[in-house]
Design an enzyme around this catalytic site. Structure first.
Site, PDB file in Angstrom:
ATOM      1  CE  LYS A  76      31.042 -18.539   8.252  1.00  0.00           C
ATOM      2  NZ  LYS A  76      32.483 -17.944   7.849  1.00  0.00           N
ATOM      3  CG  ASN A  97      30.166 -14.926   4.278  1.00  0.00           C
ATOM      4  OD1 ASN A  97      30.125 -14.572   3.377  1.00  0.00           O
ATOM      5  ND2 ASN A  97      31.734 -14.783   4.675  1.00  0.00           N
ATOM      6  CG  ASP A 113      34.665 -16.756   4.492  1.00  0.00           C
ATOM      7  OD1 ASP A 113      34.528 -16.244   5.169  1.00  0.00           O
ATOM      8  OD2 ASP A 113      34.175 -17.755   5.173  1.00  0.00           O
ATOM      9  N   GLY A 139      37.558 -26.790   5.807  1.00  0.00           N
ATOM     10  CA  GLY A 139      36.401 -27.052   6.499  1.00  0.00           C
ATOM     11  C   GLY A 139      36.202 -25.622   6.378  1.00  0.00           C
ATOM     12  N   GLY A 140      35.010 -24.750   6.414  1.00  0.00           N
ATOM     13  CA  GLY A 140      34.601 -24.319   5.860  1.00  0.00           C
ATOM     14  C   GLY A 140      34.925 -22.952   5.085  1.00  0.00           C
ATOM     15  CB  ALA A 141      37.148 -20.326   6.733  1.00  0.00           C
ATOM     16  CB  THR A 163      39.517 -35.127   7.988  1.00  0.00           C
ATOM     17  OG1 THR A 163      39.239 -35.035   9.091  1.00  0.00           O
ATOM     18  CG2 THR A 163      38.516 -36.391   7.582  1.00  0.00           C
ATOM     19  N   GLY A 249      45.462 -12.621  10.197  1.00  0.00           N
ATOM     20  CA  GLY A 249      44.279 -12.292   9.845  1.00  0.00           C
ATOM     21  C   GLY A 249      43.322 -11.193   9.533  1.00  0.00           C
TER      22      GLY A 249
HETATM   23  N1  LIG Z   1      39.412 -13.729   9.227  1.00  0.00           N
HETATM   24  C1  LIG Z   1      38.287 -13.562   8.449  1.00  0.00           C
HETATM   25  O1  LIG Z   1      37.389 -12.876   8.175  1.00  0.00           O
HETATM   26  C2  LIG Z   1      37.578 -15.345   8.973  1.00  0.00           C
HETATM   27  C3  LIG Z   1      36.623 -15.973   8.574  1.00  0.00           C
HETATM   28  C4  LIG Z   1      36.300 -17.210   8.297  1.00  0.00           C
HETATM   29  C5  LIG Z   1      36.524 -17.809   9.175  1.00  0.00           C
HETATM   30  N2  LIG Z   1      37.713 -17.302   9.856  1.00  0.00           N
HETATM   31  C6  LIG Z   1      38.892 -18.203  11.142  1.00  0.00           C
HETATM   32  O2  LIG Z   1      39.242 -19.203  10.143  1.00  0.00           O
HETATM   33  C7  LIG Z   1      39.152 -20.529  11.206  1.00  0.00           C
HETATM   34  C8  LIG Z   1      38.633 -21.729  10.204  1.00  0.00           C
HETATM   35  O3  LIG Z   1      36.689 -21.214  10.986  1.00  0.00           O
HETATM   36  P1  LIG Z   1      35.672 -23.048   9.703  1.00  0.00           P
HETATM   37  O4  LIG Z   1      34.272 -22.239   9.813  1.00  0.00           O
HETATM   38  O5  LIG Z   1      36.404 -23.226   8.346  1.00  0.00           O
HETATM   39  O6  LIG Z   1      35.324 -23.479  10.808  1.00  0.00           O
HETATM   40  P2  LIG Z   1      35.137 -25.251  11.028  1.00  0.00           P
HETATM   41  O7  LIG Z   1      34.625 -25.438   9.083  1.00  0.00           O
HETATM   42  O8  LIG Z   1      35.313 -25.987  11.360  1.00  0.00           O
HETATM   43  O9  LIG Z   1      36.965 -25.641   9.685  1.00  0.00           O
HETATM   44  C9  LIG Z   1      38.371 -26.304  10.724  1.00  0.00           C
HETATM   45  C10 LIG Z   1      39.359 -26.516   9.925  1.00  0.00           C
HETATM   46  O10 LIG Z   1      40.298 -27.144  11.717  1.00  0.00           O
HETATM   47  C11 LIG Z   1      40.825 -28.193  10.707  1.00  0.00           C
HETATM   48  N3  LIG Z   1      41.094 -28.330  12.308  1.00  0.00           N
HETATM   49  C12 LIG Z   1      40.395 -27.952  13.908  1.00  0.00           C
HETATM   50  N4  LIG Z   1      40.585 -28.835  14.474  1.00  0.00           N
HETATM   51  C13 LIG Z   1      42.054 -29.856  14.392  1.00  0.00           C
HETATM   52  C14 LIG Z   1      43.158 -30.320  15.079  1.00  0.00           C
HETATM   53  N5  LIG Z   1      42.648 -30.362  16.111  1.00  0.00           N
HETATM   54  N6  LIG Z   1      44.285 -30.446  14.081  1.00  0.00           N
HETATM   55  C15 LIG Z   1      43.684 -30.540  13.462  1.00  0.00           C
HETATM   56  N7  LIG Z   1      43.042 -30.167  12.250  1.00  0.00           N
HETATM   57  C16 LIG Z   1      41.902 -29.475  12.935  1.00  0.00           C
HETATM   58  C17 LIG Z   1      39.971 -28.916  10.547  1.00  0.00           C
HETATM   59  O11 LIG Z   1      39.737 -29.596  10.175  1.00  0.00           O
HETATM   60  P3  LIG Z   1      38.709 -31.775   9.681  1.00  0.00           P
HETATM   61  O12 LIG Z   1      38.994 -31.492   8.711  1.00  0.00           O
HETATM   62  O13 LIG Z   1      39.985 -32.726  10.054  1.00  0.00           O
HETATM   63  O14 LIG Z   1      37.870 -30.967  11.355  1.00  0.00           O
HETATM   64  C18 LIG Z   1      39.339 -28.422   9.166  1.00  0.00           C
HETATM   65  O15 LIG Z   1      40.033 -28.206   8.515  1.00  0.00           O
HETATM   66  C19 LIG Z   1      39.077 -20.126  11.866  1.00  0.00           C
HETATM   67  O16 LIG Z   1      39.327 -19.986  13.467  1.00  0.00           O
HETATM   68  C20 LIG Z   1      37.613 -18.766  12.045  1.00  0.00           C
HETATM   69  O17 LIG Z   1      37.974 -17.725  12.900  1.00  0.00           O
HETATM   70  C21 LIG Z   1      38.662 -16.259   9.789  1.00  0.00           C
END
Ligand SMILES: NC(=O)c1ccc[n+]([C@@H]2O[C@H](COP(=O)([O-])OP(=O)(O)OC[C@H]3O[C@@H](n4cnc5c(N)ncnc54)[C@H](OP(=O)(O)O)[C@@H]3O)[C@@H](O)[C@H]2O)c1
Length: 273
Positions: A76, A97, A113, A139-141, A163, A249
């Site tokens: 993304k 996206n 999103d 993060g991204g979402a 973080t 979700g």
């Molecule tokens: N329902 C929908 O339509 C939809 C759409 C988009 C995304 N999503 C879901 O949203 C979720 C996040 O996606 P994303 O794209 O935002 O991912 P991302 O950019 O990789 O961000 C991940 C987030 O989770 C945190 N995190 C990951 N592992 C962790 C851990 N062990 N302990 C504490 N925090 C942790 C990260 O914290 P740090 O910054 O500290 O690493 C960051 O805030 C995914 O599950 C995705 O499937 C759903």
């Protein structure tokens, strides 16, 4: 009703780029949406490694019957710089996206999103305007959610992230764009908020930590998720155990499907958010 056998030379091709790709839910949802619209289109999943993204996008640009590209993890952010234009929302969030391929091959990137999350909440009768929202994740979402929540009139937004610097940075960007929403980075305690959202990836896998202090969840808080599978994450289960209403979700994806289809031109009036 279309079937795969009805795909023809007239069919508008759309694709979703992901890595890994096996878990993506958008193809079934989008193809069902195209059917419901009576639109002669198909969404095909494509697995693309990060190092191949630029080459793949350059190739897609040349496909004359390609209408659009849905983009998911991990592309993304990287794909934003490969687009010719970005919508205001995509620029703000710094991630794309969905991409519309214009007639001349130019690529316009959009970001839905956060709009999908807010529309999903509203569809279930949960308003964000005037509410205090606690969000775990930066993060991204989470970035998409944060800007959309502020844009739709959330009164206060607290962003908590492992973080902390990323939460601070996101809060500063949202505050600058929407000063009317009191946006700050904060700790793991969601007390004092109306809506508590998990926008991290915690809860997808067994054994994941909880994204926030669930012991502080209490009615009338609404607990909302971005994670689609499992349908009931440990965060939602903990919230329900404490008597809070919950929102999974899936509605975020369902609401987005319609927005993405519209952006790619599956209905007569493209959406230019
Ligand atoms: N329902 C929908 O339509 C939809 C759409 C988009 C995304 N999503 C879901 O949203 C979720 C996040 O996606 P994303 O794209 O935002 O991912 P991302 O950019 O990789 O961000 C991940 C987030 O989770 C945190 N995190 C990951 N592992 C962790 C851990 N062990 N302990 C504490 N925090 C942790 C990260 O914290 P740090 O910054 O500290 O690493 C960051 O805030 C995914 O599950 C995705 O499937 C759903």
């Amino acid at each position: 009703m279309q079937t795969r056998a009805s795909i023809s030379g007239q069919t508008a091709i759309t694709v979703i780029l992901a890595h890994p790709v096996a878990h993506v839910r958008a193809p079934q949802a989008m193809n069902a949406h195209y059917d419901a619209l009576g639109y002669d289109g198909v969404l095909v999943p494509l697995q693309v490694l990060p190092e191949d993204l630029a080459t793949v996008v350059a190739g897609l640009r040349r496909l004359r019957n390609l209408r659009g590209i849905v983009v998911t993890v991990p592309h993304k952010e990287a794909i934003a710089s490969l687009c010719d234009e970005l919508t205001a929302d995509a620029r703000q969030v710094g991630a794309v996206n969905v991409i519309r391929r214009e007639e001349d091959g130019r690529l316009t990137g959009g970001q839905f999103d956060g709009e999908g999350f807010v529309a999903g909440l509203r569809g279930a009768g949960h308003e964000v305007t005037g509410r205090a929202v606690f969000m775990a994740g930066a993060g991204g979402a989470a970035a998409g959610l944060a800007f959309a929540l502020a844009r739709h009139g959330a009164r206060r937004l607290t962003i908590h992230n492992r973080t902390a610097a990323k939460a601070e940075e996101l809060a500063a960007r949202v505050r600058a764009a929407y000063p009317a929403c009191d946006t700050r980075a904060g700790g793991a305690d969601p007390s004092g908020h109306d809506i508590v959202a998990n926008a991290t990836s915690l809860g997808m896998h067994e054994g994941d930590a909880l994204p926030l202090e669930v012991a502080r969840l209490a009615p009338p808080m609404l607990a909302a998720e971005v994670i689609m599978a499992p349908e009931v994450t440990p965060f939602l289960a903990e919230a329900a155990k404490r008597g809070c209403a919950t929102h999974g979700g899936k509605p975020m994806l369902t609401a987005q499907i319609a927005l993405l289809a519209r952006f790619m031109g599956a209905i007569a009036v493209p959406c230019d958010r």
